[in-house]
Design a protein around this motif. Sequence first.
Motif, PDB file in Angstrom:
ATOM      1  N   ASP A 208      37.278 -53.614   4.314  1.00 20.27           N
ATOM      2  CA  ASP A 208      38.193 -53.569   3.164  1.00 20.27           C
ATOM      3  C   ASP A 208      38.306 -52.164   2.587  1.00 20.27           C
ATOM      4  OD1 ASP A 208      38.272 -56.352   3.277  1.00 20.27           O
ATOM      5  OD2 ASP A 208      36.887 -56.654   1.594  1.00 20.27           O
ATOM      6  N   GLN A 209      39.526 -51.780   2.275  1.00 25.28           N
ATOM      7  CA  GLN A 209      39.717 -50.524   1.577  1.00 25.28           C
ATOM      8  C   GLN A 209      41.016 -50.596   0.779  1.00 25.28           C
ATOM      9  OE1 GLN A 209      38.705 -46.671   0.337  1.00 25.28           O
ATOM     10  NE2 GLN A 209      37.490 -48.213   1.308  1.00 25.28           N
ATOM     11  N   GLY A 210      40.925 -50.202  -0.488  1.00 26.01           N
ATOM     12  CA  GLY A 210      42.102 -50.208  -1.343  1.00 26.01           C
ATOM     13  C   GLY A 210      42.914 -48.941  -1.139  1.00 26.01           C
ATOM     14  N   GLY A 211      44.200 -49.023  -1.428  1.00 23.22           N
ATOM     15  CA  GLY A 211      45.037 -47.842  -1.293  1.00 23.22           C
ATOM     16  C   GLY A 211      46.379 -48.049  -1.966  1.00 23.22           C
ATOM     17  N   PRO A 212      47.204 -46.986  -1.985  1.00 21.03           N
ATOM     18  CA  PRO A 212      48.483 -47.048  -2.685  1.00 21.03           C
ATOM     19  C   PRO A 212      49.666 -47.437  -1.797  1.00 21.03           C
ATOM     20  CG  PRO A 212      47.990 -44.784  -2.074  1.00 21.03           C
ATOM     21  CD  PRO A 212      46.872 -45.627  -1.513  1.00 21.03           C
ATOM     22  N   LEU A 213      50.682 -48.036  -2.429  1.00 19.65           N
ATOM     23  CA  LEU A 213      51.984 -48.263  -1.798  1.00 19.65           C
ATOM     24  C   LEU A 213      53.043 -47.714  -2.744  1.00 19.65           C
ATOM     25  CD1 LEU A 213      50.320 -51.337  -1.360  1.00 19.65           C
ATOM     26  CD2 LEU A 213      52.059 -51.300   0.423  1.00 19.65           C
ATOM     27  N   ALA A 214      53.983 -46.957  -2.177  1.00 17.03           N
ATOM     28  CA  ALA A 214      55.055 -46.380  -2.978  1.00 17.03           C
ATOM     29  C   ALA A 214      56.208 -46.050  -2.040  1.00 17.03           C
ATOM     30  CB  ALA A 214      54.558 -45.129  -3.695  1.00 17.03           C
ATOM     31  N   THR A 215      57.249 -45.440  -2.572  1.00 16.17           N
ATOM     32  CA  THR A 215      58.362 -45.184  -1.664  1.00 16.17           C
ATOM     33  C   THR A 215      58.164 -43.917  -0.842  1.00 16.17           C
ATOM     34  OG1 THR A 215      59.575 -44.099  -3.463  1.00 16.17           O
ATOM     35  CG2 THR A 215      60.055 -46.428  -3.069  1.00 16.17           C
ATOM     36  N   THR A 216      57.369 -42.980  -1.343  1.00 16.41           N
ATOM     37  CA  THR A 216      57.187 -41.720  -0.597  1.00 16.41           C
ATOM     38  C   THR A 216      55.714 -41.364  -0.433  1.00 16.41           C
ATOM     39  OG1 THR A 216      57.103 -40.320  -2.563  1.00 16.41           O
ATOM     40  CG2 THR A 216      59.299 -40.817  -1.695  1.00 16.41           C
ATOM     41  N   ALA A 217      55.475 -40.443   0.482  1.00 21.58           N
ATOM     42  CA  ALA A 217      54.113 -39.936   0.700  1.00 21.58           C
ATOM     43  C   ALA A 217      53.636 -39.168  -0.531  1.00 21.58           C
ATOM     44  CB  ALA A 217      54.079 -39.040   1.927  1.00 21.58           C
ATOM     45  N   GLU A 218      54.568 -38.447  -1.140  1.00 19.12           N
ATOM     46  CA  GLU A 218      54.206 -37.685  -2.338  1.00 19.12           C
ATOM     47  C   GLU A 218      53.703 -38.632  -3.434  1.00 19.12           C
ATOM     48  OE1 GLU A 218      57.449 -35.794  -4.409  1.00 19.12           O
ATOM     49  OE2 GLU A 218      56.135 -34.272  -5.282  1.00 19.12           O
ATOM     50  N   ASP A 219      54.395 -39.751  -3.599  1.00 19.22           N
ATOM     51  CA  ASP A 219      53.963 -40.726  -4.614  1.00 19.22           C
ATOM     52  C   ASP A 219      52.580 -41.284  -4.279  1.00 19.22           C
ATOM     53  OD1 ASP A 219      56.410 -40.218  -5.645  1.00 19.22           O
ATOM     54  OD2 ASP A 219      57.231 -42.240  -5.392  1.00 19.22           O
ATOM     55  N   CYS A 220      52.370 -41.544  -2.999  1.00 21.39           N
ATOM     56  CA  CYS A 220      51.041 -42.043  -2.588  1.00 21.39           C
ATOM     57  C   CYS A 220      49.969 -41.000  -2.899  1.00 21.39           C
ATOM     58  CB  CYS A 220      51.039 -42.378  -1.095  1.00 21.39           C
ATOM     59  SG  CYS A 220      51.939 -43.904  -0.722  1.00 21.39           S
ATOM     60  N   ALA A 221      50.327 -39.724  -2.741  1.00 21.81           N
ATOM     61  CA  ALA A 221      49.370 -38.652  -3.031  1.00 21.81           C
ATOM     62  C   ALA A 221      48.988 -38.665  -4.515  1.00 21.81           C
ATOM     63  CB  ALA A 221      49.959 -37.299  -2.648  1.00 21.81           C
ATOM     64  N   TYR A 222      50.008 -38.837  -5.373  1.00 23.60           N
ATOM     65  CA  TYR A 222      49.734 -38.944  -6.813  1.00 23.60           C
ATOM     66  C   TYR A 222      48.744 -40.072  -7.104  1.00 23.60           C
ATOM     67  CZ  TYR A 222      53.161 -35.711  -8.865  1.00 23.60           C
ATOM     68  OH  TYR A 222      53.832 -34.587  -9.284  1.00 23.60           O
ATOM     69  N   LEU A 223      49.005 -41.216  -6.491  1.00 21.93           N
ATOM     70  CA  LEU A 223      48.176 -42.401  -6.769  1.00 21.93           C
ATOM     71  C   LEU A 223      46.767 -42.233  -6.216  1.00 21.93           C
ATOM     72  CD1 LEU A 223      50.952 -45.016  -5.978  1.00 21.93           C
ATOM     73  CD2 LEU A 223      49.884 -44.690  -8.227  1.00 21.93           C
ATOM     74  N   LEU A 224      46.689 -41.766  -4.963  1.00 25.20           N
ATOM     75  CA  LEU A 224      45.366 -41.623  -4.345  1.00 25.20           C
ATOM     76  C   LEU A 224      44.507 -40.629  -5.113  1.00 25.20           C
ATOM     77  CD1 LEU A 224      43.516 -42.457  -2.005  1.00 25.20           C
ATOM     78  CD2 LEU A 224      44.362 -40.465  -0.748  1.00 25.20           C
ATOM     79  N   GLN A 225      45.166 -39.594  -5.639  1.00 25.92           N
ATOM     80  CA  GLN A 225      44.438 -38.583  -6.410  1.00 25.92           C
ATOM     81  C   GLN A 225      43.585 -39.240  -7.508  1.00 25.92           C
ATOM     82  OE1 GLN A 225      45.189 -35.205  -5.401  1.00 25.92           O
ATOM     83  NE2 GLN A 225      43.141 -35.054  -6.276  1.00 25.92           N
ATOM     84  N   THR A 226      44.143 -40.259  -8.118  1.00 25.48           N
ATOM     85  CA  THR A 226      43.420 -40.941  -9.192  1.00 25.48           C
ATOM     86  C   THR A 226      42.499 -42.054  -8.664  1.00 25.48           C
ATOM     87  OG1 THR A 226      45.189 -40.461 -10.742  1.00 25.48           O
ATOM     88  CG2 THR A 226      43.755 -42.299 -11.311  1.00 25.48           C
ATOM     89  N   MET A 227      42.942 -42.732  -7.613  1.00 22.61           N
ATOM     90  CA  MET A 227      42.161 -43.880  -7.115  1.00 22.61           C
ATOM     91  C   MET A 227      40.877 -43.457  -6.400  1.00 22.61           C
ATOM     92  SD  MET A 227      45.325 -46.085  -5.483  1.00 22.61           S
ATOM     93  CE  MET A 227      44.392 -47.508  -4.940  1.00 22.61           C
ATOM     94  N   ALA A 228      40.919 -42.310  -5.730  1.00 25.01           N
ATOM     95  CA  ALA A 228      39.818 -41.923  -4.849  1.00 25.01           C
ATOM     96  C   ALA A 228      38.608 -41.419  -5.638  1.00 25.01           C
ATOM     97  CB  ALA A 228      40.293 -40.841  -3.884  1.00 25.01           C
ATOM     98  N   GLY A 229      37.463 -41.433  -4.995  1.00 23.19           N
ATOM     99  CA  GLY A 229      36.264 -40.833  -5.587  1.00 23.19           C
ATOM    100  C   GLY A 229      35.062 -41.748  -5.544  1.00 23.19           C
ATOM    101  N   PHE A 230      33.915 -41.133  -5.624  1.00 26.66           N
ATOM    102  CA  PHE A 230      32.652 -41.863  -5.567  1.00 26.66           C
ATOM    103  C   PHE A 230      32.508 -42.782  -6.787  1.00 26.66           C
ATOM    104  CE2 PHE A 230      28.108 -41.963  -6.895  1.00 26.66           C
ATOM    105  CZ  PHE A 230      27.647 -42.744  -5.850  1.00 26.66           C
ATOM    106  N   ASP A 231      31.963 -43.951  -6.549  1.00 22.57           N
ATOM    107  CA  ASP A 231      31.719 -44.910  -7.625  1.00 22.57           C
ATOM    108  C   ASP A 231      30.265 -45.373  -7.548  1.00 22.57           C
ATOM    109  OD1 ASP A 231      31.658 -46.927  -9.465  1.00 22.57           O
ATOM    110  OD2 ASP A 231      33.132 -48.203  -8.461  1.00 22.57           O
ATOM    111  N   PRO A 232      29.479 -45.091  -8.572  1.00 25.54           N
ATOM    112  CA  PRO A 232      28.073 -45.522  -8.525  1.00 25.54           C
ATOM    113  C   PRO A 232      27.917 -47.043  -8.412  1.00 25.54           C
ATOM    114  CG  PRO A 232      28.660 -44.673 -10.709  1.00 25.54           C
ATOM    115  CD  PRO A 232      29.798 -44.342  -9.793  1.00 25.54           C
TER     116      PRO A 232
END
Lengths: 484, 483
Positions: A208-232
């Motif tokens: 399992d892995q969560g990720g973004p869906l949007a109309t463009t790659a640029e939009d996905c980049a915006y979303l991933l920027q916030t979604m990604a990262g280590f979580d304790p």
Amino acid sequence: MHQYTLAELSRLLHSKAINSVELTQHYLNRIKQYNTRLNCLITITEEEAMVQAKKADACIQQGKSMPLTGIPIIHKDIFCTQGIKTTCASKMLDNFIAPYDATVVSKLNIAGMVLLGKANMDEFAMGSSNENSFYGQVKNPWDETRVPGGSSGGSAAAVAARLTPSATGTDTGGSIRQPAALSGITGLKPTYGRVSRYGMIAYASSLDQGGPLATTAEDCAYLLQTMAGFDPYDSTSVEREVPDYLATLNNPLKGLRIGLVKEYFSEGLSAAMREAIYAVAKTLEKEGATLVDISLKRTALSMPAYYVIAPAECSSNLSRFDGVRYGYRCENPHDLNDLYARSRQEGFGEEVKRRILIGTYVLSAGYYDAYYLKAQQCRRLIHDDFQDAFKSVDVILSPTSPTTAFKLGEKTKDPISMYLSDQYTLAVNLAGLPGLSMPAGFIDNLPVGAQLIGNHFTEARLLNIAHRYQQLTNWHKQMPALAE
Amino acid sequence: MEWEAVIGLEVHAQLSTKSKIFSGAATAYGALPNTQACFIDLGMPGVLPVLNKEAVVMAARFGLAIGARVEKRSVFARKNYFYPDLPKGYQISQFEHPIVSQGKLDIIVDENTTKTIEIIRAHLEEDAGKSLHENFQGMSGIDLNRAGTPLLEIVSAPEMRSAKEAVAYLKTLHTLVRYLGICDGNMQEGSFRCDANVSVRPKGQEKLGTRTETKNVNSFRFVEKAINYEIERQIQVLESGGKIVQETRLYDADKNITRSMRAKEDANDYRYFPDPDLLPLVLSDEFIAAVKSQLPELPQEKAERFQTQYGLSAYDAMNLISDMALADYFETVAAGTAKHDQKTYAKLAANWIMGDLSAFLNKENKEIGQSPVSASQLQGLLNRIMDNTISGKIAKTVFETLWEAGGNADEIIKQKGLIQITDSTLINALIDEVIAVHPEQVAEYRSGKEKLFGFFVGQMMKKTQGKANPDEVNKLLKTKLNG
């Protein structure tokens, strides 16, 4: 307003040309207009959305906003949202109001996004057509007699129909990429461990892995920027810096080595699909990329390995739905076994039960070595194949799915043919790699998706390639009639 | 036929961590039901486990203390079964790759017998909650406070041959985990639980008999009784031509029997597989070295030191170290003298602590920490024995007063006039008086009835209310009577 990309909306919001309240209202209106037809959303959170939108506008006014502030989003109904029904599209959780936010939800909240609602999906993320939902099938906005793909079908269809500029999804064997492809949008499945799984109801934990869906790659980049990262709170999330995905979007593609996998273009693939993907290759080649023919010898092992490992983990993950503490409980159980048996029999749908049975079987004493252990060995070989391949190429290009969107009901009676629609995506999860699907043309007026596969933690490169491709093509700008 | 019992023990030691093994919820005992269970403990959809490092340190500490391998790589697995007090439908445990393996524990069975028991493995796992079947109008209640509490399951090899050995092993282990500070050892609260695997075989036969597993034996006394019952039961079954069924049995302390709980055929297929939510646990050499450097003095080491430093017997030393507080008490008492020969003094202290003091503590069901007689009070008493101010017998009277009324030995001796009579002139004078009033006995004694010597000692003690120095009395009496 709904024809803008997320990036454009962000600029408009920050230049105060529009505000989040009117933007949110606009999308809510579209949802009201089309959701009964498409069935993308299980829950619409209108009240919460308006509160968040007002807050977002205040932040923007005060200059305290972030790029995603005020942008609407919908979450796949697999992400726990505090105080909001979280069903996993199952009767089992029809009455379940999550007491906490998933890490992804909480990160996007903090970024100021506005939640429009919870997206329909295949029950517990098991399916490739979004027909396995307790809340009914989702329809493809390009052709409402067809499936949007699955399991993140509601998310993909909603983005495609411009009922939201962005959505979250989860991908265990292709559940972000395949519906993105069938619905004509862009979707990214990050490297395993890149995005926290905490609060994401588990189907197969190691995939399992969560990720973004949007109309463009640029939009996905915006979303991933916030979604990604280590979580304790997620021991499998990786403690590794999140790069600036936007900064590298425009990097040149000169010298990029693109692998074309022999096994992916075998005789089973239609000529039209083959041509569509080769056309993508040619476009990228013109940008300075080189095309390399490669082989992934163990490709045929992906599907059998996946359909042992994923059900095995699911059979255990779904044990907690027992009618004891939350969720569906059968009427008048006469003893404990009856409580378990009937709550689960009545609460789960057919596909979920099928996978629980398969998983229970492959983990049973006497079968563990022959199935589960063997499948894990296959998984290792598949991983090794990719690592070998990445010695000579930077990314792999393939179809996301062998076909375009198929008819509703076409494959529901034949699980194997349904499973085959994920044949290009499964291996990516088994190897823990990032994969992106982007619009790459049309066959008979139905969108085609092209998949880019990179090595671990190369999301930035995948987004860069897709973005450059989207600068050169208009496929991602095509909209179904109801969004025109 | 002569039979031999074969016993192996599985001990679940609850680790004294502040929070649970996979969540941040508190582990304190006795809270209101379900007030110490967070979303993770409740098995909410979407939650994930995060391993508590403290539990790992404690497991490693145990491994190092029993000279075991502390594995650099161990794996958490899921043990799948349905039960209402098991929220996730599986227990996270270690199966194929435990954190600790191949250790050993030396036990003292009795004054003359020591034995080394192999500990096959010790692994980390989470505890389940509790099902409550009373006071719910015919329904069952579930308390998940205990769910997720860290346990160390310690599995011995089947190397014990009697209930007595099993108890000795269990007590040694119990002492060790408390020394290590990894378990409070409270058996009533279930912090230290034991399951006993028992089988019997004809003496001399190598092949093991069919075993049963007896659960729920939660005191040393019950362990002994349950094992003895089970041994007898199995022998009876076999001698009457029956067969032992491999099964799980439950000990009923009220009736002192074990009864069948479930047969092997009914046992769950647990479908163990590595937990994909937790990466393999990898320990570095530095980590293991750091844990090792922080090990306290172990019971075994303390026992050996007590023998060399204080000249105690192995058995005395073992008894004193069985409880760290008791050992500390002993050392405080024994350290209290510069005047007297330390070994003599320590031996006297050991005798008093294990004799009179322990007897008083037992009678009132007190721990050493609750003793009304402090180490320095006892020292005061022992000093007067050592310098012959009072006799051992009088000391018992003084001790009783110390226990009941407090104060210090010197005052009590003075107040009650208990100072020992050692003046030989005075003693001789008293002997003369005794001899004078018992001419017949003197004559009998002198004609060979030497047993009467005790009679004269008794008369002397009676005359001095026990205050006469016994050695002196003996010596002078002998001279007078024989003279």
